[in-house]
Design a protein around this motif. Structure first.
Motif, mmCIF file in Angstrom:
data_model
loop_
_atom_site.group_PDB
_atom_site.id
_atom_site.type_symbol
_atom_site.label_atom_id
_atom_site.label_comp_id
_atom_site.label_asym_id
_atom_site.label_seq_id
_atom_site.Cartn_x
_atom_site.Cartn_y
_atom_site.Cartn_z
ATOM 1 N N ARG A 139 0.844 -1.205 0.000
ATOM 2 C CA ARG A 139 0.000 0.000 0.000
ATOM 3 C C ARG A 139 0.872 1.244 0.000
ATOM 4 O O ARG A 139 1.825 1.338 0.761
ATOM 5 N N CYS A 140 0.512 2.161 -0.861
ATOM 6 C CA CYS A 140 1.296 3.387 -1.018
ATOM 7 C C CYS A 140 1.049 4.324 0.160
ATOM 8 O O CYS A 140 -0.105 4.578 0.512
ATOM 9 N N PRO A 141 2.106 4.839 0.792
ATOM 10 C CA PRO A 141 1.914 5.760 1.910
ATOM 11 C C PRO A 141 1.634 7.184 1.459
ATOM 12 O O PRO A 141 1.373 8.042 2.286
ATOM 13 N N PHE A 142 1.692 7.441 0.148
ATOM 14 C CA PHE A 142 1.581 8.822 -0.323
ATOM 15 C C PHE A 142 0.176 9.181 -0.799
ATOM 16 O O PHE A 142 -0.089 10.298 -1.197
ATOM 17 N N HIS A 143 -0.713 8.213 -0.824
ATOM 18 C CA HIS A 143 -2.107 8.551 -1.081
ATOM 19 C C HIS A 143 -2.967 7.524 -0.352
ATOM 20 O O HIS A 143 -2.456 6.539 0.186
ATOM 21 N N LYS A 144 -4.279 7.768 -0.302
ATOM 22 C CA LYS A 144 -5.184 6.853 0.384
ATOM 23 C C LYS A 144 -5.310 5.625 -0.510
ATOM 24 O O LYS A 144 -6.011 5.656 -1.516
ATOM 25 N N TYR A 189 7.340 2.696 -7.792
ATOM 26 C CA TYR A 189 6.363 3.442 -8.580
ATOM 27 C C TYR A 189 4.976 3.166 -8.028
ATOM 28 O O TYR A 189 4.647 2.017 -7.738
ATOM 29 N N CYS A 190 4.169 4.199 -7.868
ATOM 30 C CA CYS A 190 2.796 4.000 -7.410
ATOM 31 C C CYS A 190 1.838 4.202 -8.574
ATOM 32 O O CYS A 190 1.817 5.269 -9.183
ATOM 33 N N PHE A 191 1.047 3.180 -8.860
ATOM 34 C CA PHE A 191 0.093 3.268 -9.964
ATOM 35 C C PHE A 191 -1.132 4.080 -9.582
ATOM 36 O O PHE A 191 -1.956 4.404 -10.413
ATOM 37 N N GLY A 192 -1.251 4.389 -8.282
ATOM 38 C CA GLY A 192 -2.401 5.173 -7.851
ATOM 39 C C GLY A 192 -2.145 6.653 -7.971
ATOM 40 O O GLY A 192 -2.946 7.387 -8.540
ATOM 41 N N CYS A 193 -1.012 7.108 -7.432
ATOM 42 C CA CYS A 193 -0.782 8.560 -7.393
ATOM 43 C C CYS A 193 0.432 8.980 -8.204
ATOM 44 O O CYS A 193 0.706 10.172 -8.338
ATOM 45 N N GLY A 194 1.166 8.026 -8.757
ATOM 46 C CA GLY A 194 2.290 8.398 -9.598
ATOM 47 C C GLY A 194 3.577 8.681 -8.848
ATOM 48 O O GLY A 194 4.583 9.020 -9.461
HETATM 49 ZN ZN LIG Z 1 0.388 6.371 -4.262
#
Ligand SMILES: [Zn+2]
Length: 358
Positions: free
Chosen positions: A36-41, A57-62
């Motif tokens: 889970r990415c810590p930089f977005h929900k 790389y986060c596919f949710g927030c980039g």
């Molecule tokens: Zn993210």
């Protein structure tokens, strides 16, 4: 402060280990790890960590980068402070308060709509750059080398920044240099941020709303420089409302597609957000043409998940890096349309199972 050996720091601090130390649970999947990415929900694990290339790389927030970028962002530190943290273990003491940066990245970015004046400035800049390109043989030669000819240059209003023509022009037209600076066109001293770069504008009708610049060689960082404005989908007007749409990764892949008269847009990277796909509502067929690498394939898996059976995956031939490279091959165009034909007969499900987890 002595010089740091960045490569050594990265080697000694395996990215998956450091991210784990921040309490993020990473699960292995093939050669990569996800969490889970810590930089977005992050409801679904969309953070992917690549130990091989020491990157995330986060596919949710980039959010993306190397281990240093991760520490900087997580702890809100400057570059040097992040290096100190990594070299001095996890000690908080090595970092002084002053070096903490306000963590702007975590605040939701408010996409600001452009005023008429802003559009006039951007459109003027794009016009200046178009002019300069036509009398800059080196820039034309670079484009030619990448298979981008006169027709695409005209269709896409491509330009080139010589570094010094813009501010004079803006002044003559009584357009605000301050706004030009704020939007990321000019440096404080009036120099052009796109200097030495091919400029690809994003147009809405006759007006320019954004642009991205690519230097003529690989020596300049960053390889792609955008404006200080929310990054749009490149080619939005070419795909909006269309039933058959091509989605690709990079700026030059997009240009190649325009040359083949495709309804094509580029995500400009692989940042994929569900809400950004609203423009594809009407599309019955979405052809995904992503880079022939691990990240490209991950993005394809992610997108086919969102698009369901409307998605078709155009798989590039072995050894061909991306669509632009395919376009440079003598039979590239014919090969491409053959690959599109092949993709039509393949359900995305089959692709999804064939692609991940080596
Ligand atoms: Zn993210």
């Amino acid at each position: 402060m002595s010089l740091y050996d960045i490569d050594q720091i990265k080697q000694r601090n395996p990215i998956e280990e450091i991210i784990g130390r921040y309490g993020i649970v990473l699960l292995r999947s093939g050669t990569r790890l996800t969490g889970r990415c810590p930089f977005h929900k992050d409801e679904n694990p969309s953070l992917v960590v690549y130990p091989e290339t020491r990157s995330f790389y986060c596919f949710g927030c980039g959010a993306s980068g190397d281990v240093i970028d991760f520490v900087r962002r997580f702890d809100g530190l400057g570059f040097r402070a992040a290096l100190e943290r990594l070299t001095g273990g996890t000690s908080q003491d090595s970092v002084t308060r002053e070096e903490r940066l306000p963590n702007r990245d975590q605040a939701p970015k408010e996409p600001r709509s452009l005023s008429l004046d802003d559009r006039m400035i951007l459109t003027a800049a794009s016009a200046v750059y178009s002019d300069v390109l036509l009398r800059t043989p080196a820039a034309l030669a670079y484009l030619g080398g990448r298979g981008i000819g006169e027709m695409i240059i005209r269709r896409c209003h491509l330009g080139y920044s010589d570094g010094h023509s813009l501010s004079q022009y803006l002044q003559r037209r009584r357009l605000s240099l301050r706004r030009a600076r704020e939007m990321g066109l000019l440096w404080r001293d009036g120099g052009e941020k796109m200097a030495g770069r091919i400029v690809v504008p994003e147009m809405r009708g006759d007006q320019c709303v954004w642009m991205v610049g690519r230097p003529l060689d690989n020596a300049h960082d960053p390889k792609y420089r955008g404006l200080s404005l929310p990054k749009p989908l490149l080619g939005y007007e070419r795909v909006r409302g269309r039933q058959r749409v091509f989605v690709t990764e990079g700026t030059f892949d997009y240009l190649t597609g325009v040359g083949w008269s495709l309804s094509i847009c580029a995500l400009q990277g692989i940042k994929v957000q569900a809400q950004r796909l609203a423009f594809l509502e009407r599309a019955r067929r979405v052809f995904l043409v992503f880079d022939n690498d691990e990240r490209g394939r991950d993005a394809v898996v992610f997108l086919t998940g969102l698009l369901g059976d409307r998605a078709r995956v155009v798989e590039l031939p072995q050894g061909v890096k991306d669509l632009n490279e395919l376009g440079q091959l003598p039979d590239g165009r014919a090969t491409f349309f053959e690959l599109v034909r092949l993709s039509e007969s393949r359900q995305p499900e089959e692709v999804r199972h064939a692609v991940p987890a080596r």
